[in-house]
Design an enzyme around this catalytic site. Sequence first.
Site, PDB file in Angstrom:
ATOM      1  N   ASP A  40       0.841  -1.190   0.000  1.00  0.00           N
ATOM      2  CA  ASP A  40       0.000   0.000   0.000  1.00  0.00           C
ATOM      3  C   ASP A  40       0.880   1.246   0.000  1.00  0.00           C
ATOM      4  OD1 ASP A  40      -2.952   0.715   0.299  1.00  0.00           O
ATOM      5  OD2 ASP A  40      -2.074   1.923   1.892  1.00  0.00           O
ATOM      6  N   GLU A  76       1.248  -0.340  -5.042  1.00  0.00           N
ATOM      7  CA  GLU A  76       0.350   0.773  -5.287  1.00  0.00           C
ATOM      8  C   GLU A  76       1.292   1.969  -5.468  1.00  0.00           C
ATOM      9  OE1 GLU A  76      -3.609   2.707  -3.283  1.00  0.00           O
ATOM     10  OE2 GLU A  76      -1.858   2.461  -1.992  1.00  0.00           O
TER      11      GLU A  76
END
Length: 392
Positions: A40, A76
Amino acid sequence: MDDTGCGNTLDIHRPQTLRLVMDSLRYWVQEMHVDGFRFDLAAALGRARSEFDPHSLFLAAVGQDPVLSRVKLIAEPWDVGPGGYRVGDFPAGWSEWNGRYRDTVRDFWRATEGTLPDFATRLAGSSDLYGRGGRQPTASINFVTAHDGFTLADLVSYEHKHNLANGEDGRDGTDDNRSANNGVEGPTSDPGILALRARQRRNLLATLLLSQGVPMILGGDEMGRTQGGNNNAYCHDDPTSWIDWEAGRAEAGLTDFVARLCRLRREHPGFRRRGFLRGAPSRPDGIDDLDWLRPDGRPMTAEDWQVPYARAVMALLGGDGVGVDAPRDTPLALCINAWSEDLPFQVPALPGVAWSVVLDTSDPAAAARPLDASDAVAVGARSLMVARGEPA
């Protein structure tokens, strides 16, 4: 420094911190048998003090590690710090959530002008982002929806977020949704609007599953899950974020359509190439691995690509490839029509090839049917049709 928007950012440049992270990842692989990681806000892991560096200590350490360099690594590729949008900038061995793909595909199907050239690039694997440094189409994790933002059903039903229930007076969640309600905001009983929304969902899913790269489907999209227009529902442990299995059973037709798409992708290696398409001959008869054609069957010209209102194109995958990165397959034609009216498409006559329509988002339950290459085929308004070539 808060480069993630979630509080202070871990300083991965400190040796003790880097060792803790690397030891933890190796533990999960070697002892817990995890086969990969999705990071993330991964741009924060590549920051050298402040700016992102694709050769940062962490990324370099993972790349040379005999354990971690062999597992799936998915970034990401952004954070909220300065210069934090890094799509295409991670090193070889990494795949990335392709935010350019998401935005372009959403814009194309909602008829945003000037999107056709970028849409074609995304469909073909985003070589502009990943065609350097030894990367492959598999570096692109293609997606239209994710856990952040609208679900697929809400993407075609709402033009604005509806987040009051989150307790932040509607300030949270992105305002850049690139969505379209297709006639009315939110729920409706209008059969025309419902039919258009259903077709747009199929268009987005078909584009996703038939693009070069790795498709990622948000769980529940295959059964029409809605969050009632809430695009930041992480804070709800209630029906807003739960999967409604009963409602999902009512969407069996959509689930069956997704299964057909998965089967079509699995059956045709031409949709999941390891190397980038070159627009060059890949068949013994000289047919290119990829040709972009106008609906009338003529090659797209530079002028055609620059028409701002252009919303229709045919992607012809030659099949029968030669070479390491060219899988053998039958020819495939993707006829894409984002116009609000039906359009005739002229599938090219290839020597020794008989065409049949195997998928049509305007008629998802239809069985395969023969297609005479001497006649134009009608591609429905706002729909995508796939024709497959077989030996005649």
